[in-house]
Write an enzyme that holds these catalytic residues in place. Sequence first.
Site, PDB file in Angstrom:
ATOM      1  N   SER A 122      48.424   3.545  40.521  1.00 57.60           N
ATOM      2  CA  SER A 122      47.848   2.407  41.245  1.00 57.60           C
ATOM      3  C   SER A 122      46.375   2.500  41.267  1.00 57.60           C
ATOM      4  O   SER A 122      45.655   1.392  41.183  1.00 57.60           O
ATOM      5  CB  SER A 122      48.142   2.615  42.860  1.00 57.60           C
ATOM      6  N   ASN A 123      45.854   3.630  40.595  1.00 59.20           N
ATOM      7  CA  ASN A 123      44.402   3.766  40.448  1.00 59.20           C
ATOM      8  C   ASN A 123      44.282   2.967  39.040  1.00 59.20           C
ATOM      9  O   ASN A 123      43.189   2.300  38.808  1.00 59.20           O
ATOM     10  CB  ASN A 123      43.892   4.947  40.342  1.00 59.20           C
TER      11      ASN A 123
ATOM     12  N   ARG B  32      50.913  24.732  26.468  1.00 56.64           N
ATOM     13  CA  ARG B  32      49.729  23.669  27.044  1.00 56.64           C
ATOM     14  C   ARG B  32      48.820  23.188  25.758  1.00 56.64           C
ATOM     15  O   ARG B  32      48.460  22.134  26.007  1.00 56.64           O
ATOM     16  CB  ARG B  32      48.943  24.540  28.078  1.00 56.64           C
TER      17      ARG B  32
ATOM     18  N   HIS C  11      40.168  12.833  42.066  1.00 56.06           N
ATOM     19  CA  HIS C  11      40.868  13.938  42.972  1.00 56.06           C
ATOM     20  C   HIS C  11      40.773  13.591  44.552  1.00 56.06           C
ATOM     21  O   HIS C  11      39.993  13.215  45.016  1.00 56.06           O
ATOM     22  CB  HIS C  11      40.147  15.310  42.922  1.00 56.06           C
TER      23      HIS C  11
HETATM   24  C1  GAR Z   1      45.930   9.692  43.714  1.00 59.48           C
HETATM   25  O1  GAR Z   1      45.762   9.980  45.154  1.00 59.48           O
HETATM   26  C2  GAR Z   1      44.894  10.482  42.940  1.00 59.48           C
HETATM   27  O2  GAR Z   1      43.881  10.965  43.649  1.00 59.48           O
HETATM   28  C3  GAR Z   1      45.770  11.947  42.755  1.00 59.48           C
HETATM   29  O3  GAR Z   1      47.022  11.394  42.441  1.00 59.48           O
HETATM   30  C4  GAR Z   1      47.083  10.139  42.832  1.00 59.48           C
HETATM   31  C5  GAR Z   1      47.637   9.103  42.163  1.00 59.48           C
HETATM   32  O4  GAR Z   1      47.874   8.003  42.286  1.00 59.48           O
HETATM   33  N1  GAR Z   1      45.223  12.767  41.704  1.00 59.48           N
HETATM   34  C6  GAR Z   1      45.355  14.065  41.861  1.00 59.48           C
HETATM   35  O5  GAR Z   1      45.939  14.510  42.730  1.00 59.48           O
HETATM   36  C7  GAR Z   1      44.887  14.802  40.681  1.00 59.48           C
HETATM   37  N2  GAR Z   1      44.857  16.267  40.979  1.00 59.48           N
HETATM   38  P1  GAR Z   1      48.220   6.723  41.471  1.00 59.48           P
HETATM   39  O6  GAR Z   1      49.244   7.091  40.453  1.00 59.48           O
HETATM   40  O7  GAR Z   1      48.948   5.539  42.403  1.00 59.48           O
HETATM   41  O8  GAR Z   1      46.950   6.389  41.157  1.00 59.48           O
END
Ligand code: GAR
Length: 208
Positions: free
Chosen positions: A13-14, A62, A106
């Site tokens: 979504s981001n 990794r 984050h």
């Molecule tokens: C978001 O809330 C982001 O902040 C988090 O994962 C989610 C992804 O959502 N990121 C982390 O936890 C990184 N350590 P999305 O796939 O809907 O953008």
Amino acid sequence: MKNIVILISGRGSNMQAIVNTAIPNAKVVAVLSNNPNAAGLAWAAEHGIATAALNHKDFANRMDFDRAMMQLIDEYAPDLVVLAGFMRILTPEFCAHYENRCINIHPSLLPSFTGLHTHQRALDEGCRISGCTIHFVTEVLDNGAIIAQGVVPILDNDTADDIATRVLKVEHQLLPQAVADFISGNLKIVGKRVIKSNQVDDSVTLLA
Ligand code: GAR
């Protein structure tokens, strides 16, 4: 025109928020993932963006995965790499290769709650606020210079999911703005601080 490569692991979504913002002088040239089943890949493909996945489980370690991912990313000659829900710890080699041109979102107010389960941990600690942080990526997890932070309240009956939902709305505003600031050259890293040439008094935003 500046090239943006976005890395995701799931919903994306981001990533969608960045694409939908249509940032001037910027093009999302690829959306890549470590998870072939990441829902965001299909969305990006439907929107005409190149997509690819490298399953980290196919790699011995990794380092091998990161090297393959770096090779894939570099095919798109990125000016900026955005980690938008990319749930992999990155090697120092990867971080050095994209130094000062890789940012992460984050879901906590760093430096509190690095790593996973951030909202539950904020709840368990009795925090009255939570939020999200956008920062440059360094080899120390969730520790690079901070570009932007957004704050939300934690309400008495909240679950971790309630907080995540509230924070996500802020993420969708903050991340495209941070990307736009990077693309337009407004961000200067001075030690652990990011100095913004277009800084405004955003105290009202922080309390919203
Ligand atoms: C978001 O809330 C982001 O902040 C988090 O994962 C989610 C992804 O959502 N990121 C982390 O936890 C990184 N350590 P999305 O796939 O809907 O953008």
